[in-house]
Design an enzyme around this catalytic site. Structure first.
Site, PDB file in Angstrom:
ATOM      1  N   SER A  11       0.826  -1.211   0.000  1.00  0.00           N
ATOM      2  CA  SER A  11       0.000   0.000   0.000  1.00  0.00           C
ATOM      3  C   SER A  11       0.854   1.253   0.000  1.00  0.00           C
ATOM      4  O   SER A  11       0.382   2.316  -0.373  1.00  0.00           O
ATOM      5  CB  SER A  11      -0.841   0.063   1.274  1.00  0.00           C
ATOM      6  OG  SER A  11      -1.627  -1.061   1.422  1.00  0.00           O
ATOM      7  N   GLU A  16      -3.799  -0.260  -9.445  1.00  0.00           N
ATOM      8  CA  GLU A  16      -2.740   0.668  -9.854  1.00  0.00           C
ATOM      9  C   GLU A  16      -1.551  -0.163 -10.342  1.00  0.00           C
ATOM     10  O   GLU A  16      -1.125  -1.096  -9.653  1.00  0.00           O
ATOM     11  CB  GLU A  16      -2.291   1.530  -8.670  1.00  0.00           C
ATOM     12  CG  GLU A  16      -3.244   2.658  -8.331  1.00  0.00           C
ATOM     13  CD  GLU A  16      -2.739   3.508  -7.166  1.00  0.00           C
ATOM     14  OE1 GLU A  16      -2.597   4.726  -7.342  1.00  0.00           O
ATOM     15  OE2 GLU A  16      -2.497   2.955  -6.079  1.00  0.00           O
ATOM     16  N   ASN A  38      -3.653   5.959  -2.612  1.00  0.00           N
ATOM     17  CA  ASN A  38      -3.470   5.934  -1.155  1.00  0.00           C
ATOM     18  C   ASN A  38      -2.928   7.254  -0.614  1.00  0.00           C
ATOM     19  O   ASN A  38      -3.155   7.594   0.542  1.00  0.00           O
ATOM     20  CB  ASN A  38      -2.555   4.778  -0.733  1.00  0.00           C
ATOM     21  CG  ASN A  38      -3.330   3.478  -0.613  1.00  0.00           C
ATOM     22  OD1 ASN A  38      -4.543   3.461  -0.792  1.00  0.00           O
ATOM     23  ND2 ASN A  38      -2.637   2.402  -0.327  1.00  0.00           N
TER      24      ASN A  38
HETATM   25  P1  NAD Z   1      -3.280  -9.382   6.263  1.00  0.00           P
HETATM   26  O1  NAD Z   1      -2.666  -9.098   7.577  1.00  0.00           O
HETATM   27  O2  NAD Z   1      -4.741  -9.657   6.171  1.00  0.00           O
HETATM   28  O3  NAD Z   1      -2.520 -10.616   5.553  1.00  0.00           O
HETATM   29  C1  NAD Z   1      -1.129 -10.722   5.492  1.00  0.00           C
HETATM   30  C2  NAD Z   1      -0.762 -12.200   5.398  1.00  0.00           C
HETATM   31  O4  NAD Z   1       0.634 -12.311   5.106  1.00  0.00           O
HETATM   32  C3  NAD Z   1      -1.017 -12.992   6.688  1.00  0.00           C
HETATM   33  O5  NAD Z   1      -1.870 -14.084   6.420  1.00  0.00           O
HETATM   34  C4  NAD Z   1       0.385 -13.482   7.109  1.00  0.00           C
HETATM   35  O6  NAD Z   1       0.359 -14.761   7.701  1.00  0.00           O
HETATM   36  C5  NAD Z   1       1.103 -13.487   5.763  1.00  0.00           C
HETATM   37  N1  NAD Z   1       2.566 -13.424   5.832  1.00  0.00           N
HETATM   38  C6  NAD Z   1       3.330 -12.589   6.589  1.00  0.00           C
HETATM   39  N2  NAD Z   1       4.636 -12.795   6.312  1.00  0.00           N
HETATM   40  C7  NAD Z   1       4.695 -13.761   5.379  1.00  0.00           C
HETATM   41  C8  NAD Z   1       5.756 -14.407   4.673  1.00  0.00           C
HETATM   42  N3  NAD Z   1       7.037 -14.070   4.891  1.00  0.00           N
HETATM   43  N4  NAD Z   1       5.460 -15.380   3.767  1.00  0.00           N
HETATM   44  C9  NAD Z   1       4.172 -15.719   3.544  1.00  0.00           C
HETATM   45  N5  NAD Z   1       3.123 -15.145   4.171  1.00  0.00           N
HETATM   46  C10 NAD Z   1       3.377 -14.182   5.073  1.00  0.00           C
HETATM   47  O7  NAD Z   1      -2.903  -8.125   5.333  1.00  0.00           O
HETATM   48  P2  NAD Z   1      -3.673  -7.571   4.023  1.00  0.00           P
HETATM   49  O8  NAD Z   1      -4.652  -6.548   4.437  1.00  0.00           O
HETATM   50  O9  NAD Z   1      -4.084  -8.736   3.185  1.00  0.00           O
HETATM   51  O10 NAD Z   1      -2.479  -6.782   3.307  1.00  0.00           O
HETATM   52  C11 NAD Z   1      -1.497  -7.464   2.556  1.00  0.00           C
HETATM   53  C12 NAD Z   1      -0.722  -6.456   1.722  1.00  0.00           C
HETATM   54  O11 NAD Z   1      -1.631  -5.766   0.847  1.00  0.00           O
HETATM   55  C13 NAD Z   1      -0.038  -5.365   2.542  1.00  0.00           C
HETATM   56  O12 NAD Z   1       1.143  -5.000   1.903  1.00  0.00           O
HETATM   57  C14 NAD Z   1      -1.050  -4.233   2.516  1.00  0.00           C
HETATM   58  O13 NAD Z   1      -0.482  -2.978   2.747  1.00  0.00           O
HETATM   59  C15 NAD Z   1      -1.557  -4.361   1.089  1.00  0.00           C
HETATM   60  N6  NAD Z   1      -2.890  -3.794   0.827  1.00  0.00           N
HETATM   61  C16 NAD Z   1      -3.869  -3.889   1.769  1.00  0.00           C
HETATM   62  C17 NAD Z   1      -5.127  -3.377   1.476  1.00  0.00           C
HETATM   63  C18 NAD Z   1      -6.254  -3.524   2.464  1.00  0.00           C
HETATM   64  O14 NAD Z   1      -7.339  -2.963   2.210  1.00  0.00           O
HETATM   65  N7  NAD Z   1      -6.084  -4.250   3.548  1.00  0.00           N
HETATM   66  C19 NAD Z   1      -5.387  -2.760   0.237  1.00  0.00           C
HETATM   67  C20 NAD Z   1      -4.351  -2.693  -0.705  1.00  0.00           C
HETATM   68  C21 NAD Z   1      -3.098  -3.213  -0.398  1.00  0.00           C
END
Ligand code: NAD
Length: 293
Positions: free
Chosen positions: A116, A149, A188
């Site tokens: 993000s 994006e 963002n």
């Molecule tokens: P989340 O916390 O729901 O999920 C993250 C997952 O990554 C967890 O299941 C965790 O176990 C796993 N993980 C952590 N380290 C790991 C590794 N080394 N290898 C494999 N798995 C691993 O987070 P999310 O909301 O799904 O966000 C994920 C990414 O997407 C982040 O970079 C976030 O900034 C980005 N993002 C989030 C949103 C949102 O609305 N939440 C929107 C756009 C982008």
């Protein structure tokens, strides 16, 4: 049929896996936490059933689900057409993962991050083949939000960006190009500026969470309010994004950490935890009583 590996099976990774499977791709969904994989599979099944019952999905949900293989290792990464990283928003964790992927896969495999806020150039630093690294920034909930994006880093090859735009189209999404790799990219940055102000207004007692959400819906035509967006995304993720923005010198885009950290400390992680700025029932529906002041 394309072979896609999604790493991170949380809110975003599960959603990306689902839309890839709906687009007839063969998906490997990786997470280092087994319960996260189980939850992801259950959530994907539930979402597919919902889309099917509404007539949005024509294919039988179990057939779509069969295209998703869940796994705790990066085995098979070298044979993928695309790899999309969606692990937690921590630069060190993502950089380690990109180093590993760079070592395991041939140069022809594009490596995308769904970060993000972290500039893609930082994730590509020191890799053997930085020209195949890019940002594919999906919006959540991924099965419902049509935007992606496409972010080029300093060294990303034009051919990779063109391939990314075609991939986004296959997924039935609309791509917008981000020409400069700034923290938070474009959408963002805009949202973060608004959210920072929203939180300040609530902290100062100028307006309630509920009234700000209502105002943005009815006054500006947003489909959902900023606090509803934060609850959907996860307050823990918002806290990490805000800290990253601060660390990267973008404090004007960083929401109040203490406020978000205290919510996380109280377990108010948003919709996934049943409470955040609002309260939710076990089906994820907003319920009374909520205490959004
Ligand atoms: P989340 O916390 O729901 O999920 C993250 C997952 O990554 C967890 O299941 C965790 O176990 C796993 N993980 C952590 N380290 C790991 C590794 N080394 N290898 C494999 N798995 C691993 O987070 P999310 O909301 O799904 O966000 C994920 C990414 O997407 C982040 O970079 C976030 O900034 C980005 N993002 C989030 C949103 C949102 O609305 N939440 C929107 C756009 C982008």
């Amino acid at each position: 049929m394309e072979n896609i590996m999604i790493i991170g099976a949380g809110f975003m990774g599960a959603g990306i896996a689902q839309v890839c499977a709906q687009a007839d791709c063969r998906v490997t969904l990786v997470d280092n936490n087994e319960p996260a994989l189980k939850t992801a599979r259950r959530e994907i099944a539930r979402s597919l059933e919902k889309l099917f019952s509404k007539g949005i999905l024509a294919e039988h949900p179990p057939t779509v689900l069969e295209r998703i293989r869940c796994c705790q290792s990066l085995e098979g990464a070298a044979r993928m057409d695309w790899i999309v990283e969606a692990v937690i928003e921590e630069q060190t964790v993502k950089r380690e993962l990109f180093k590993e992927l760079d070592r395991l896969t041939p140069a022809a495999v594009p490596l995308a991050s769904n970060t993000s806020s972290i500039p893609i150039t930082r994730l590509a630093e020191g890799l053997r083949f930085p020209e195949r690294v890019l940002g594919l920034h999906f919006f959540g909930p991924v099965p419902l939000m049509p935007l992606v994006e496409v972010v080029g880093a300093e060294k990303t090859a034009t051919a990779v960006l063109e391939r990314a735009a075609a991939f986004v189209k296959i997924l039935g999404k609309t791509a917008v190009r981000v020409n400069k790799d700034l923290p938070g990219f474009v959408m963002n940055r805009i949202f973060a500026a608004a959210f920072r102000e929203c939180l300040e207004l609530v902290s100062a007692g100028v307006a309630s969470v509920r009234d700000i959400d209502t105002g943005m819906r009815l006054g500006y035509g947003w489909k959902i309010g900023p606090f509803e967006i934060a609850d959907n995304a996860g307050i823990d993720t918002f806290l990490r994004v805000s800290r990253t923005m601060q660390a990267l010198g973008e404090s004007h885009l960083a929401a109040d950490h203490r406020f978000l950290a205290s919510m996380v400390g109280e377990g108010k992680l948003g919709r996934k935890a049943g409470r955040g700025f609002y309260c939710y029932n076990s089906e994820g529906k907003k319920v009374e009583p909520d205490n959004p002041d």
